[in-house]
Scaffold this motif. Structure first.
Motif, PDB file in Angstrom:
ATOM      1  N   LEU A   1      -2.048   1.218  -8.148  1.00 14.66           N
ATOM      2  CA  LEU A   1      -2.273   0.487  -9.565  1.00 14.66           C
ATOM      3  C   LEU A   1      -3.767   0.484  -9.946  1.00 14.66           C
ATOM      4  O   LEU A   1      -4.020   0.313 -11.151  1.00 14.66           O
TER       5      LEU A   1
ATOM      6  N   THR B   1       2.631  -1.728 -13.097  1.00 18.49           N
ATOM      7  CA  THR B   1       2.873  -3.216 -12.314  1.00 18.49           C
ATOM      8  C   THR B   1       3.288  -2.995 -10.736  1.00 18.49           C
ATOM      9  O   THR B   1       3.857  -2.054 -10.674  1.00 18.49           O
TER      10      THR B   1
ATOM     11  N   GLU C   1       5.676  -4.680  -9.927  1.00 15.08           N
ATOM     12  CA  GLU C   1       7.201  -4.531 -10.306  1.00 15.08           C
ATOM     13  C   GLU C   1       7.689  -3.180 -10.500  1.00 15.08           C
ATOM     14  O   GLU C   1       8.796  -2.759 -10.065  1.00 15.08           O
ATOM     15  N   ASP C   2       6.586  -2.365 -11.005  1.00 15.45           N
ATOM     16  CA  ASP C   2       7.149  -0.846 -11.367  1.00 15.45           C
ATOM     17  C   ASP C   2       7.016  -0.036 -10.036  1.00 15.45           C
ATOM     18  O   ASP C   2       8.007   0.655  -9.713  1.00 15.45           O
TER      19      ASP C   2
END
Length: 74
Positions: free
Chosen positions: A44, A51, A53-54
């Motif tokens: 990140l 993100t 979430e990615d």
């Protein structure tokens, strides 16, 4: 996790490999970073457009694909 909204496959982008949100970072890239020893935090930091979430979507996509391959081999 519903990764279908985050993982896209476009024939003209990265040779049709599954990418994150249409950007040029693939699921395979993320998995390679993990196997190379990078942590989620390091990934990140290096890729500010990603993100958490990615990252989770990449892992969910890979797990689902592995599951489908296993079931198909039975």
């Amino acid at each position: 996790m519903n990764y279908q909204e985050l993982i896209t496959i476009e024939p003209g982008k990265r040779s049709g490999k599954p990418c994150i949100r249409g950007i040029r970072i693939t699921v395979y890239d993320i998995l390679e970073y993990f196997t190379g020893g990078m942590t989620e935090e390091e990934i990140l930091e290096d890729f500010s457009e990603l993100t958490p979430e990615d990252i989770k979507a990449c892992l969910a996509f890979a797990a689902d694909r592995e599951k489908k391959l296993f079931v198909a081999s039975l």
